[in-house]
Scaffold this motif. Structure first.
Motif, short mmCIF file in Angstrom:
data_model
loop_
_atom_site.label_atom_id
_atom_site.label_comp_id
_atom_site.label_asym_id
_atom_site.label_seq_id
_atom_site.Cartn_x
_atom_site.Cartn_y
_atom_site.Cartn_z
N GLY A 165 0.78 -1.23 0.00
CA GLY A 165 0.00 0.00 0.00
C GLY A 165 0.82 1.28 0.00
O GLY A 165 0.26 2.36 -0.07
N ARG A 166 2.16 1.17 0.06
CA ARG A 166 2.98 2.38 0.08
C ARG A 166 3.22 2.89 -1.35
O ARG A 166 3.49 2.10 -2.25
CB ARG A 166 4.32 2.11 0.77
CG ARG A 166 4.14 1.77 2.27
CD ARG A 166 5.40 1.15 2.84
NE ARG A 166 5.83 0.02 2.01
CZ ARG A 166 7.04 -0.52 2.08
NH1 ARG A 166 7.93 -0.03 2.90
NH2 ARG A 166 7.34 -1.56 1.31
N GLY A 167 3.08 4.17 -1.52
CA GLY A 167 3.35 4.78 -2.82
C GLY A 167 2.27 4.55 -3.85
O GLY A 167 2.56 4.43 -5.04
N MET A 168 0.99 4.47 -3.42
CA MET A 168 -0.12 4.29 -4.37
C MET A 168 -0.92 5.58 -4.49
O MET A 168 -1.05 6.33 -3.54
CB MET A 168 -1.08 3.19 -3.90
CG MET A 168 -0.48 1.81 -3.83
SD MET A 168 -1.72 0.48 -3.71
CE MET A 168 -3.01 1.23 -2.75
N ALA A 184 3.41 10.31 -6.93
CA ALA A 184 3.82 8.92 -6.64
C ALA A 184 5.31 8.73 -6.94
O ALA A 184 6.02 8.08 -6.16
CB ALA A 184 2.98 7.96 -7.47
N GLN A 185 5.78 9.33 -8.06
CA GLN A 185 7.20 9.21 -8.42
C GLN A 185 8.09 9.85 -7.36
O GLN A 185 9.08 9.25 -6.94
CB GLN A 185 7.45 9.85 -9.79
CG GLN A 185 7.01 8.95 -10.95
CD GLN A 185 6.84 9.69 -12.27
OE1 GLN A 185 6.73 10.92 -12.31
NE2 GLN A 185 6.80 8.93 -13.35
N GLN A 186 7.68 11.05 -6.92
CA GLN A 186 8.47 11.75 -5.90
C GLN A 186 8.49 10.99 -4.58
O GLN A 186 9.54 10.81 -3.96
CB GLN A 186 7.91 13.16 -5.66
CG GLN A 186 8.49 14.18 -6.63
CD GLN A 186 7.78 15.53 -6.53
OE1 GLN A 186 7.14 15.82 -5.54
NE2 GLN A 186 7.91 16.34 -7.58
N GLU A 187 7.31 10.53 -4.19
CA GLU A 187 7.19 9.79 -2.93
C GLU A 187 8.03 8.51 -2.96
O GLU A 187 8.74 8.18 -2.00
CB GLU A 187 5.72 9.46 -2.70
CG GLU A 187 5.38 8.92 -1.32
CD GLU A 187 3.88 8.66 -1.18
OE1 GLU A 187 3.09 9.61 -1.40
OE2 GLU A 187 3.51 7.52 -0.87
N LYS A 193 14.29 5.26 -2.97
CA LYS A 193 15.35 5.64 -3.90
C LYS A 193 15.11 5.04 -5.29
O LYS A 193 16.03 4.68 -6.03
CB LYS A 193 16.74 5.22 -3.38
CG LYS A 193 17.11 5.89 -2.06
CD LYS A 193 18.56 5.53 -1.67
CE LYS A 193 18.87 5.99 -0.26
NZ LYS A 193 18.27 5.07 0.77
N ASP A 194 13.85 4.85 -5.62
CA ASP A 194 13.46 4.31 -6.93
C ASP A 194 12.09 4.89 -7.25
O ASP A 194 11.08 4.49 -6.67
CB ASP A 194 13.43 2.78 -6.88
CG ASP A 194 12.87 2.16 -8.17
OD1 ASP A 194 12.58 2.91 -9.13
OD2 ASP A 194 12.75 0.92 -8.22
N GLY A 195 12.05 5.85 -8.16
CA GLY A 195 10.81 6.56 -8.46
C GLY A 195 9.96 5.91 -9.53
O GLY A 195 8.97 6.49 -9.97
N SER A 196 10.29 4.68 -9.95
CA SER A 196 9.55 4.09 -11.07
C SER A 196 8.15 3.65 -10.63
O SER A 196 7.95 3.15 -9.53
CB SER A 196 10.34 2.93 -11.69
OG SER A 196 10.66 1.97 -10.73
#
Ligand code: MV4
Length: 450
Positions: A165-168, A184-187, A193-196
């Motif tokens: 659920g993190r980064g959704m 989402a990319q920034q978060e 350390k991976d914005g994909s």
């Protein structure tokens, strides 16, 4: 078989692993932080080493300190439990390069499956259904907009390095998709350390059903049927059960077969869990593979009679699975309530402190997995779970009755707990009928504040 194992964890799962080792006649070395110095389970081990201060980054997450304890303690293997270092491929690699077996999957499979986009790509390749969505990562905003229009809003933006659920971000239109992609990319960049990110169609009110799998190092893979885990609040599970109620047997068998296929193709071994979303029409979609023993594993142990932690240790030692798929039957009904030291009346805020009264339930069909005893101090530094209350009965109505009886027997004083919300859940007509989905808790209790 190993003669001596180090348990790189704390709390109830540390005790669970200690017990499995004892059952197998294996010596145990524990590690503890300064906050866990008085933990009762430390009396049950052969040796215990303090590995640092309360802060997990300086103790339970500190690889050099844990490896040092393993070297000094002269162990042949490390069990990571869940959380902490359990899904860290670098830790698995360090253990093995120090000639200490990591009781878990191979590091390559962990690395690959830790990336949710790669797990999704692999699932697609082997014909396991995934949620309709992007073909790999989103590299271009316009491509994302076109895709969202093709499949229709709402869509969900997910971080490849995320999970649980993190980064959704949900997007309902062009504007919120553009904003959501950036956010989402920034978060994800900040957190992992991976914005994909990648895109999926948003499934409304899905059920969360997961399949327990065991695989040995000789290519044998079996499933141990499913667990229904939809009852969650902010991605923290509250109740789990097996079998999943209201799931047609052919769908159950298809989901379980898909999980086995995926685990086999990933060159995975040890215990793992394939997570699926199931929609209103009982279509299922793979979302994540958890490369660890899970909190709710005892639900599966009760319905199958298989000790999963013992199985993990035997697999790590190179043993072949002692059972075949047709030997694994789902018998009866198991249900689990997670008991946390939290205050349901104060937005489930963690409630650390000293447990002054501890009257655990018991009797037929009750299993309590806990490291807590009367007088135990719940430290503020870690997850607030203090016990897992499980029941096992021939039928679901009997399991519900048994859980209500056990919850009524359970007395905890000194800290607030989640026992009251469990009493409400087990009296709710929709729950009793097995009509649950991932929005159940929020829909019923959260808007109006508990
Ligand atoms: C979803 C979803 C709806 N549609 N994916 C949340 C955690 C992560 N494991 C995946 N999650 C979700 N993915 C699509 N395409 C809804 C959730 C979700 C959820 C999933 C499982 C259990 C509880 C949940 C609570 C909210 C959202």
């Amino acid at each position: 078989m190993f003669q001596r194992i180090l348990v790189a964890n704390r709390g109830e799962i540390a005790l669970r692993v200690i017990r499995a080792c004892r059952d197998l006649g294996i010596e145990v070395v524990a590690v503890y932080s300064e906050a866990d110095r008085e933990a009762p389970y430390l009396d049950l081990v052969d040796e215990a080493y303090c590995i640092g201060p309360a802060n997990a980054a300086d103790s339970y997450l500190n690889i050099p300190r844990i490896i040092s304890a393993a070297e000094v303690g002269n162990v042949q293997a490390i069990h990571p439990g869940y959380g902490f270092l359990s899904e860290n491929p670098h830790f698995a690699e360090v253990c093995r390069s120090c000639k200490i077996e990591f009781i878990g999957p191979p590091q390559d499979a962990m690395r690959r499956l830790g990336n949710k986009n790669e797990a999704r790509v692999l699932a697609k390749q082997v014909g396991v259904p995934v949620v309709p969505g992007s073909d790999g990562l989103i590299t271009d905003e316009n491509a994302a907009l076109r895709l969202a229009h093709d499949m229709g809003f709402p869509v969900l933006i997910k971080a490849a390095a995320g999970g649980g659920g993190r980064g959704m971000r949900v997007a309902h239109n062009d504007l919120s998709l553009k904003a959501g992609l950036k956010a989402a990319q920034q978060e994800a960049e900040k957190a992992f350390k991976d914005g994909s990110v990648y895109l999926e169609k948003y499934i409304e009110q899905p059920r969360h059903i997961e399949v327990q799998v065991l695989a040995d190092r000789h290519g044998n893979v079996v499933h141990l049927w499913e667990r229904e885990c939809s009852l969650q609040r902010r991605h923290q599970k509250l109740v789990e059960e097996s079998p999943a109620p209201n799931l047609p047997q052919p769908v159950r068998e298809e989901i379980c077969a898909a999980a086995v296929r995926l685990v086999r193709e990933a060159n995975y071994y040890n215990a793992g869990t394939c997570e699926f979303l199931v929609d209103k029409d009982n279509r299922f979609y793979f979302i994540e593979l958890n490369a660890r023993i899970q909190v709710e594993h005892p639900v599966t142990e009760l319905v199958t009679g298989i000790d999963l932690v013992r199985a993990q240790i035997r697999i790590a030692a190179g043993e072949k699975l002692r059972f075949q798929q047709q030997d694994i039957v789902q018998r009866g009904v198991a249900m689990e309530c997670r008991i946390n030291a939290e205050d349901p009346a104060a937005d489930f805020r963690p409630c650390p402190g000293t447990i002054t009264t501890w009257r655990p339930p018991g009797g037929p069909g009750v299993r309590l997995d806990t490291h807590v005893t009367a007088g135990y101090r719940v430290p503020p530094n870690y997850d607030s779970m203090i016990a897992k209350l499980l029941v096992y009965q021939p039928t679901r109505p009997e399991a519900i009755a048994c859980m209500r009886r056990a919850l009524a027997e359970f007395v905890v004083e000194g800290v607030k707990t989640t026992i009251p919300i469990h009493k409400k859940i087990f009296s709710h007509s929709a729950f009793i009928e097995g009509h649950v989905d991932t929005t159940f808790i929020e829909r019923n209790w959260m808007q109006k504040g508990g």
